[in-house]
Write a protein that holds these residues in place. Structure first.
Motif, short mmCIF file in Angstrom:
data_model
loop_
_atom_site.label_atom_id
_atom_site.label_comp_id
_atom_site.label_asym_id
_atom_site.label_seq_id
_atom_site.Cartn_x
_atom_site.Cartn_y
_atom_site.Cartn_z
N ALA A 1 0.84 -1.20 0.00
CA ALA A 1 0.00 0.00 0.00
C ALA A 1 0.87 1.25 0.00
N VAL A 2 1.95 1.22 0.77
CA VAL A 2 2.91 2.33 0.73
C VAL A 2 3.51 2.47 -0.65
N GLU A 3 3.91 1.35 -1.26
CA GLU A 3 4.50 1.41 -2.59
C GLU A 3 3.48 1.94 -3.60
N ALA A 4 2.23 1.51 -3.48
CA ALA A 4 1.18 2.01 -4.37
C ALA A 4 1.01 3.51 -4.22
N ALA A 5 1.05 4.00 -2.99
CA ALA A 5 0.93 5.43 -2.75
C ALA A 5 2.06 6.19 -3.43
N LYS A 6 3.26 5.65 -3.35
CA LYS A 6 4.41 6.29 -4.00
C LYS A 6 4.25 6.28 -5.52
N VAL A 7 3.86 5.13 -6.06
CA VAL A 7 3.71 4.99 -7.51
C VAL A 7 2.66 5.97 -8.04
N LEU A 8 1.55 6.08 -7.33
CA LEU A 8 0.46 6.94 -7.78
C LEU A 8 0.75 8.42 -7.55
N GLY A 9 1.59 8.71 -6.56
CA GLY A 9 1.81 10.10 -6.19
C GLY A 9 0.59 10.75 -5.57
N ALA A 10 -0.30 9.93 -5.02
CA ALA A 10 -1.56 10.44 -4.46
C ALA A 10 -1.29 11.30 -3.24
N ALA A 11 -2.01 12.42 -3.16
CA ALA A 11 -1.84 13.30 -2.01
C ALA A 11 -2.42 12.68 -0.75
N LYS A 12 -3.47 11.88 -0.89
CA LYS A 12 -4.09 11.24 0.25
C LYS A 12 -4.40 9.78 -0.07
N VAL A 13 -4.25 8.93 0.93
CA VAL A 13 -4.55 7.50 0.81
C VAL A 13 -5.54 7.13 1.91
N VAL A 14 -6.67 6.57 1.50
CA VAL A 14 -7.70 6.14 2.46
C VAL A 14 -7.83 4.63 2.33
N PRO A 15 -7.32 3.87 3.31
CA PRO A 15 -7.45 2.41 3.23
C PRO A 15 -8.86 1.93 3.58
N LEU A 16 -9.30 0.88 2.91
CA LEU A 16 -10.46 0.09 3.26
C LEU A 16 -10.00 -1.36 3.37
N HIS A 17 -10.92 -2.26 3.80
CA HIS A 17 -10.66 -3.71 3.72
C HIS A 17 -9.49 -4.13 4.60
N PHE A 18 -9.34 -3.51 5.79
CA PHE A 18 -8.23 -3.86 6.68
C PHE A 18 -8.70 -4.29 8.06
N ARG A 19 -10.02 -4.32 8.27
CA ARG A 19 -10.56 -4.77 9.55
C ARG A 19 -11.96 -5.30 9.32
N GLY A 20 -12.43 -6.12 10.26
CA GLY A 20 -13.80 -6.60 10.21
C GLY A 20 -13.96 -8.03 9.72
N TRP A 21 -12.88 -8.64 9.21
CA TRP A 21 -12.93 -10.04 8.77
C TRP A 21 -11.67 -10.75 9.26
N GLY A 22 -11.84 -12.03 9.63
CA GLY A 22 -10.74 -12.78 10.25
C GLY A 22 -9.57 -13.04 9.33
N HIS A 23 -9.79 -13.03 8.00
CA HIS A 23 -8.68 -13.34 7.09
C HIS A 23 -7.91 -12.10 6.67
N PHE A 24 -8.26 -10.93 7.21
CA PHE A 24 -7.43 -9.75 6.99
C PHE A 24 -6.26 -9.83 7.98
N SER A 25 -5.05 -9.98 7.47
CA SER A 25 -3.92 -10.29 8.35
C SER A 25 -3.15 -9.07 8.83
N GLU A 26 -3.41 -7.88 8.27
CA GLU A 26 -2.70 -6.68 8.69
C GLU A 26 -3.71 -5.57 8.94
N GLY A 27 -3.83 -5.19 10.22
CA GLY A 27 -4.83 -4.21 10.62
C GLY A 27 -4.30 -2.80 10.63
N PRO A 28 -5.05 -1.89 11.29
CA PRO A 28 -4.69 -0.46 11.25
C PRO A 28 -3.32 -0.16 11.82
N ASP A 29 -2.89 -0.87 12.87
CA ASP A 29 -1.59 -0.58 13.46
C ASP A 29 -0.45 -0.87 12.48
#
Length: 249
Positions: A195-223
């Motif tokens: 996600a960090v690499e994608a932000a760099k590639v895109l040059g996006a001023a802001k990155v809003v993550p989704l799909h990182f909590r709420g399901w057991g198979h999401f292995s990397e949360g907000p922290d």
């Protein structure tokens, strides 16, 4: 003008841009088990938005219809109430109703917005043969920020293709490094590092993550996401929302 975004939980968010209201991957079921073949995906948190509180939307942006963490039972029923669902061509054939399939790089208009379907790969190279089609979207319009909604994409190479065609101001990235026994546990969505690499590639001023909590198979949360962006010196770009939180980006 800005993007208004309300995070519901999982992959579901309400986007408000140029007077258009869009809902991503609707999931409204309560926590519990969701069988998928021989596997079971476990929802661990309630979605904050409900069918009624989401209000009237102009369209649903559906990454894909194959998996209950992107379209659960109530989400599937909800599609019958919306005027348009944009999805993959194979997804539209399965869903019927108001679903419209878009090929990669195909455009359509939703009010003043040009919505372009962009490629996504839900896992490692070759995953499409087992998982099927997945799509992301780019939203653009006169005087509006250009918004990339990744859908369940794990490929930074595809992000590079998108960055070559669009100047992206805001990236809504499906992260969480989703993992199941498929592909020996390889990530099926962006890891926090990617996600960090994608932000760099895109040059996006802001990155809003989704799909990182709420399901057991999401292995990397907000922290993990927060630490990855801090380590990369990109904390100022990251907008990490709590379920139910609304922000103007």
């Amino acid at each position: 003008m800005t993007l208004g975004i309300t995070f519901s939980g999982g992959p579901t968010a309400l986007l408000e841009l140029g007077g258009v209201r869009l809902l991503t991957d609707p999931t409204f079921d309560p926590p519990g088990d969701h069988p998928i073949g021989e596997r079971v995906l476990v929802k661990t948190e309630d979605s904050v938005l409900t069918e009624s509180s989401a209000g009237v939307v102009d369209a649903v942006l559906l990454s894909h219809d194959q998996h209950p963490d992107n379209l659960d039972d109530r989400g599937r029923a909800y599609l019958a109430t919306v005027p348009l669902t944009l999805v993959t061509p194979s997804g539209a054939a399965r869903l019927g109703g108001t679903a419209r399939g878009l090929e990669p790089w195909e455009e359509t208009q939703v009010g003043p917005l040009t919505v372009t379907a962009v490629p996504a790969l839900h896992g490692p190279e070759g995953a499409e043969r087992l998982i099927g089609e997945v799509t992301g979207f780019v939203l653009a319009g006169d005087g509006l920020p250009t918004v990339y909604v990744s859908g369940d994409n794990a490929s930074v190479d595809l992000v590079r293709e998108i960055a070559a065609r669009f100047h992206v101001d805001i990236a809504v990235l499906f992260a969480g490094a989703a993992r199941t026994p498929l592909f020996d546990g390889a990530p099926l969505t962006l890891t926090s590092a990617n996600a960090v690499e994608a932000a760099k590639v895109l040059g996006a001023a802001k990155v809003v993550p989704l799909h990182f909590r709420g399901w057991g198979h999401f292995s990397e949360g907000p922290d993990v996401l927060r630490t990855a962006f801090e380590t990369a010196g990109l904390t100022d770009r990251l907008m990490l929302l709590e379920p139910g939180e609304r922000a103007e980006v």
